[in-house]
Structures are given as structure tokens and as C-alpha cells.
Motif scaffolding. Sequence first.
Motif, mmCIF file in Angstrom:
data_model
loop_
_atom_site.group_PDB
_atom_site.id
_atom_site.type_symbol
_atom_site.label_atom_id
_atom_site.label_comp_id
_atom_site.label_asym_id
_atom_site.label_seq_id
_atom_site.Cartn_x
_atom_site.Cartn_y
_atom_site.Cartn_z
ATOM 1 N N ARG A 140 24.971 -0.704 36.899
ATOM 2 C CA ARG A 140 24.650 -0.749 38.376
ATOM 3 C C ARG A 140 23.581 -1.766 38.552
ATOM 4 N N SER A 141 23.703 -2.439 39.700
ATOM 5 C CA SER A 141 22.707 -3.599 39.970
ATOM 6 C C SER A 141 21.548 -3.029 40.274
ATOM 7 N N PRO A 142 20.420 -3.848 40.216
ATOM 8 C CA PRO A 142 19.114 -3.412 40.669
ATOM 9 C C PRO A 142 19.209 -3.013 42.211
ATOM 10 N N GLU A 143 19.834 -3.701 43.028
ATOM 11 C CA GLU A 143 20.275 -3.134 44.421
ATOM 12 C C GLU A 143 20.685 -1.776 44.404
ATOM 13 N N ASP A 144 21.691 -1.534 43.715
ATOM 14 C CA ASP A 144 22.309 -0.164 43.850
ATOM 15 C C ASP A 144 21.242 0.976 43.094
ATOM 16 N N ARG A 186 18.081 0.666 43.446
ATOM 17 C CA ARG A 186 17.068 0.948 44.490
ATOM 18 C C ARG A 186 17.533 1.949 45.620
ATOM 19 N N GLU A 187 18.721 1.613 46.092
ATOM 20 C CA GLU A 187 19.289 2.370 47.061
ATOM 21 C C GLU A 187 19.220 3.744 46.682
ATOM 22 N N GLU A 217 15.972 5.221 46.922
ATOM 23 C CA GLU A 217 15.477 5.647 48.290
ATOM 24 C C GLU A 217 16.375 6.860 48.839
#
Length: 77
Positions: free
Chosen positions: A11-15, A17-18, A21
Motif C-alpha cells: 500500500r502506498s503512504p496515501e492509502d 493515511r486514508e 482517517e
Amino acid sequence: MYTFTRIEAKRSPEDLREMREHEKYLRSKPTDESFEETYQMLRDFGIRIKKSEIPEKETIGSLERWRLQVIKDYIRS
């Protein structure tokens, strides 16, 4: 024949983070808006319910699970 000992999803850091959240959102306290959303969703399914019949849940996640269970029970009946 191949055997898998472990499957890892990258998973990407963006995934990540989502996901964090969303988990934080599910653990947050329900607002008047979330109770109204629950009421409207149940009414959309044809479930006759009074706003006072919606239980006071401690988290949005538990409110959403309750709402889903009510809809499932209604569909099964």
C-alpha cells in the motif's frame, strides 16, 4: 504446484493515511447529522421508524453496524 506462505499487499503512504482517517472516523462520536442520515436511509428502504427509536451508540461505526443489521433483518422478513 505453488504454495504461498504469505501474501502481502503493498500500500502506498496515501492509502495508509486514508485507512487511518477512515478508522478514526468510525471511532468518532455520532453527530446529529449521522443520526439524520441513519433515519433517512432506513426510511428510503421503507422501514418505518421514529427518530427516537434509533439507539444512542458510542461510535459512528457501531451506529453503521446497527443500521446495516436493521436493513438486513427488514429484507429477510
